[in-house]
Motif scaffolding. Structure first.
Motif, PDB file in Angstrom:
ATOM      1  N   TYR A 106       5.139  -7.381  -1.693  1.00  0.00           N
ATOM      2  CA  TYR A 106       4.631  -6.630  -0.588  1.00  0.00           C
ATOM      3  C   TYR A 106       3.832  -5.497  -1.340  1.00  0.00           C
ATOM      4  N   GLN A 130       1.669 -10.377  -0.021  1.00  0.00           N
ATOM      5  CA  GLN A 130       1.043  -9.552   0.816  1.00  0.00           C
ATOM      6  C   GLN A 130       0.390  -8.482  -0.276  1.00  0.00           C
ATOM      7  N   ARG A 132      -2.669  -6.897   1.214  1.00  0.00           N
ATOM      8  CA  ARG A 132      -3.768  -6.468   2.224  1.00  0.00           C
ATOM      9  C   ARG A 132      -4.034  -5.039   2.026  1.00  0.00           C
ATOM     10  N   PHE A 154      -1.496 -12.835   2.542  1.00  0.00           N
ATOM     11  CA  PHE A 154      -2.274 -11.789   3.537  1.00  0.00           C
ATOM     12  C   PHE A 154      -3.087 -11.026   2.263  1.00  0.00           C
TER      13      PHE A 154
END
Length: 203
Positions: A106, A130, A132, A154
């Motif tokens: 993340y 992720q 993003r 993502f």
């Protein structure tokens, strides 16, 4: 072996380089504080570390390449800081270790630039990726299609271009992983910039 849990404690100041002396820690959770400064390169000494959580702070600077020396890393959460520079390819180095089960990465909501390292395709246990809301550019590596356990990908809020690789979209098909329930469930991208036939989130 121990856990160091100080998340959501209104801590201020920087992460000391002495953190590298916690070589027997299984997990460090410093998320949701007010920590500032850089991430010390001494984190590379945390060879037994499974979970490293420093998300939602005010950390700056680059992600040290020594992160690749955390051979037991299973969960990395450094989202919502102000990290800049490129995402080092060494982040996938733990995936070369027979004891690594890196399942969650993340790193969203930072200021990272450069491309997505194709080396992440070696992380066969990765379920959550992720990245993003950074400033990552270039195309999406076809190697990500090798991540048969991936459930969420993502990438929206970046400067990526091109087309979502067919190999990644194939992960949305249950038969790609032997009919199991581990098929890719969520894919996010900026659909105005990246052509994607399998995305579930279009920013």
């Amino acid at each position: 072996m121990f856990l160091f849990l100080l998340a959501n404690n209104r801590l201020t100041g920087s992460i000391p380089s002495d953190i590298g002396q916690m070589s027997y820690a299984l997990g460090i959770a410093l998320a949701q504080n007010y920590l500032s400064g850089t991430l010390p390169s001494e984190i590379g000494n945390l060879s037994q570390m499974y979970g490293f959580l420093v998300g939602d702070n005010n950390l700056t600077g680059t992600i040290p390449s020594e992160i690749g020396q955390m051979n037991s890393l299973g969960f990395l959460s450094i989202y919502s800081n102000s990290f800049s520079g490129s995402l080092p390819s060494e982040i996938a180095a733990p995936c070369n270790s027979i004891i690594s089960l890196l399942g969650g990465v993340y790193i969203g909501y930072n200021s990272l630039t450069g491309s997505i390292p194709s080396e992440l395709g070696r992380c066969s246990f990765l379920e959550q990726l992720q990245l993003r809301y950074n400033s990552l550019s270039g195309t999406i590596p076809d190697e990500l299609g090798k991540l048969n356990r991936l459930k969420t990908l993502f990438l929206e809020g970046n400067d990526l271009t091109g087309t979502m690789p067919d190999s990644v979209c194939a992960l949305r098909q249950n038969d790609n992983v032997g009919g199991s329930s581990q098929a890719l469930e969520g894919v996010g991208i900026d659909c105005d910039e990246v052509e994607c036939d399998c995305c579930t989130v279009c920013a």
